[in-house]
Structure formats: structure tokens, C-alpha cells
Design an enzyme around this catalytic site. Sequence first.
Site, PDB file in Angstrom:
ATOM      1  CD  GLU A 265      83.949   4.092  12.543  1.00 18.52           C
ATOM      2  OE1 GLU A 265      83.617   3.342  13.368  1.00 18.52           O
ATOM      3  OE2 GLU A 265      83.164   4.283  11.580  1.00 18.52           O
ATOM      4  CB  CYS A 302      81.946   2.226  15.717  1.00 13.44           C
ATOM      5  SG  CYS A 302      81.832   1.412  13.892  1.00 13.44           S
TER       6      CYS A 302
END
Length: 507
Positions: A265, A302
Site C-alpha cells: 500500500e 493513508c
Amino acid sequence: MTIIGNLLIAESEKRGTNGEFHGIEAATGNPLPVSFGGATPEDVERAASKAWAAFQLYRETDLESRAAFLETIAEEVESIGDSLIVRAMAETGLPRGRLEGERARTLGQLQLFAKEVRDGRFQELRFDGADPSRKPAPKPDLRLRNVPLGPVAVFGASNFPLAFSVAGGDTASALAAGCPVIVKAHSAHPGTSELVGRAVQRAVARANLHPGTFSLIFDTGFEAGQKLVADPRIRAVGFTGSRRGGTALMEIASRRKQPIPVYAEMSSINPVILFPDALKNRAREIASAFVASLVLGAGQFCTNPGMLLALDGADLDTFTQTAAELLADISAQPMLTPSIAKAYGDGVAKLERHPEVRSIASGKTGSAYEGAAALFETSAEAFLAHHELQDEVFGAAGLIVRCRNLAQLNEVVDALEGQLTVALHIDDGDQEAVTSLIPKLELLAGRLLVNGFGTGVEVSPAMVHGGPYPATSDGRSTSVGTLAIYRFLRPVSYQDFPVILLPEPLR
């Protein structure tokens, strides 16, 4: 509990001899007590050898024992008590409430995967019986199950010292799948990592598992992490971090004699799209919620909203003015590390210097280790002409893109890179415009939200925390929720096996 600074390799611990480093107090930049030794290539070799030996046993643990092991990890992490929170606060600058919530999330993830293991659906058992009389050829007996890939290397994240770190989602899902784990701790919170690593080590012993089921190593640079990914016994990688770091690991994995999947990620600006009717009716309300999401955790989630798309006009002016007023009153917040604080400052300065970008507002300034929120705007034409305006600025910085009309807004959407989330703010009058855009958005992001923001990722069987590159390296996967277990499994079919030779679940 005492922090020593040792590597935890299987059942043993030792001082790393490949250099040393200290944890850093995020708020001051000062070194914290106790240094940590980096792993040598020999240390990585030993951890991988132990993990491979453990895999031969752990892969076939019965589901109840595996589920109980995950629950034992949760118990051991919880038993660390307040010393875990205090150390994490010092190393990350994150407030107590945030870290206590993150600890609860970490425990909940482990318990959720324990439930998933007991349920057994992840094995995807399939039975397709034989038909000897079928013409022109007899039909064979076929049975299928998912099997674990093998030892997994997990790279701890800087921004989630508990939930995406030593006993976080990657570790929990890999262990649930039947894969031993070697964690490369993040240098931003080594003391926190050691405390949790010791908890996992205790859980392995309590469960009477092969000690190689878990190891924790530290790295003073990149050597140990690179060596870990290149080791032939490692069969998958879980990573949360920068695009540069993730792509470097992908390249190493692809050059191996047997390439392996890297579930990384990496980078997402999480666009927010304000549709005309919603903007007209709720500009101030949405602006308030946007600012709150932008600055949450100093913008170091994120999924903080780094970009906002809307039609130019008086309603967007109202939104922008409200957001600017709110932002001006927000104090600077500690960044996770001095290097992250510097990178954020450099990113903001780059936007300030850009000829096609206008600064709208900034929060109150702070120390060199804190980040002040910042809000900018540009035109759709400029955004389309300057690809660098898509670059993620990791922190509480947002860019508003003013579009002439919905057609131009669609052009901007077409130009975007892959994202973790896209948030849509709509009212009844926007439904036609939204309906036509949804097919595009499904190709763009892993999670689509209506009248909300991406911050706050529910740990759920229906959650996707992933998206097309560069949000992640593999847009078919998720690092949050029970679907994360499938990253570390692969199907095997058994044809015409005598029952006595079949794995127990397929008999």
C-alpha cells in the site's frame, strides 16, 4: 515492560551488530533511551530458516488451534498495559486517545481473524465427484482447497505503530492463513515494535507452536529488508509506506528466481468530489467536515483527503472561505518523524512555489517537528497539464481543483492515478450526474463513499483498503478486513486421490 533493543529471532533474542540507531521522540527530535542493533545478513538467514521449518508444521495446524493462537496474541498485546501507549506516544507524537483506539483496533483485528479461521470459509473447499460412466471420457474426482503460500515478510508502517505494524493486519491475516511471519520493524517506533514483538513471541510459546512462526528484526538502513525479500524461503510480502519503498521491494521480488507477490500500500490522494446540489445546499457543513478529515492525525493517515474536485462558482467560493477560516485556527501537530516533517514541509513549499497553484490558507505554524495544515487551489486546466500536482504530500495539505463544468470534472477523473478512496458529496439533485460517473470510479479506487470522508477504515468483512496502482501494487487485494487473508493463499486441486491421501478437510 523493559525495552532492550534486541532482535527477536524465533525463540531467542540477540543484539544486532549491523550498526545501531535510537528511537526518536517525535515532538523534540531527541533520541530516546536504549539503542537498537540492526540485523546482519546472517540474522536474516537464520530468521528465514526458522520460518521455513515452522511452515512445515504451522501450515497444517487445526483451525481451532490457529484461532486460539490469534486470540492469545491479542491477550498478550493487551497485557503490556499502559507502557505500550506511553512508548508509542513518545515515538510517534500521536495522542493517547488515538493510540488507545488503535490498540483496540489491533486487538479487534486479531479476534476477527480468529473468528474467520474458525469459520473455515477461507479454505474454499470444493468437491466435484467422479462420473466413470460419462462419455466420451470418464469424469475424474476433483477436490480443491486453499493452502498457505509460505513465510511472509511484513514491513511495519510508520503511521500506524500498532494496527499496521508488528501484530497488525498484515501479520494477523498471514498467520490466519497458516503462514509464519518475519516482521521488519519500522525505525520510527522501534521500542513500540519490540514490546509488541515480545508479546507475539510469548503467544507462540503459550500455543506450543514452532518458535520460527514469528521473528522480529531491525534494520539500520535497507540491507536487511532487501535481503529478507530476496530470500527464497519468503513467499510473499506485506508493506505499507511510500511509493518509492514499495516499488523498490516489487523490483527485488520480481528479480528473484521465483518471483513472489508484494502487497504494497503506497500512495493515494483520496479525491473528494463535491457535486453541484450538495455544494449549493451544504457548502459550510461539508467544509467543516473536510477540514476535520484533512487534519486528522496531522494528515498522516493513508486516507486523508488530499484533493477536492468541484465546479467553479459562488458555492465553491463559500466552501473555500469556510475551510480557510477553520484552517487558520488549527495548531500545528507533531509529525511522526523528523524526516516525515521535513518531507511534508518540502511538499508544501513546492506547492507554494508552483506557478499554477494559489495558497488559500494555512494553519498555525509550530516547531520544526510539527506540520501546519495547508490548503491550495488550482484550475482543472492546470491540473491536467501538470502531472506533478497529483503527487501525494503526506500530511495535512489539500488541493482544490476548480472545474468549469461536469464534463471537465470527468476529464480530471479520467486523468487520476489509482486511489484507495473516492468520496462523493451529493444531494437528490445530483443523482443523474453521479450515476454516470460511478463506472469510472469503480475502476479508480477500492472504496467509494457517499457524504463522508475516507478517514476511518472499518475493520469488516466488507471492507476494501486497496486500489489500483499506485494506491497499491495489486488492486485485486485489500490489507484491511477478512478478505486480506486471501493474499497469502493459493488454490490446489486434488484429482483422483485415494481418500487416505487427501488432506483432512477434503476427506
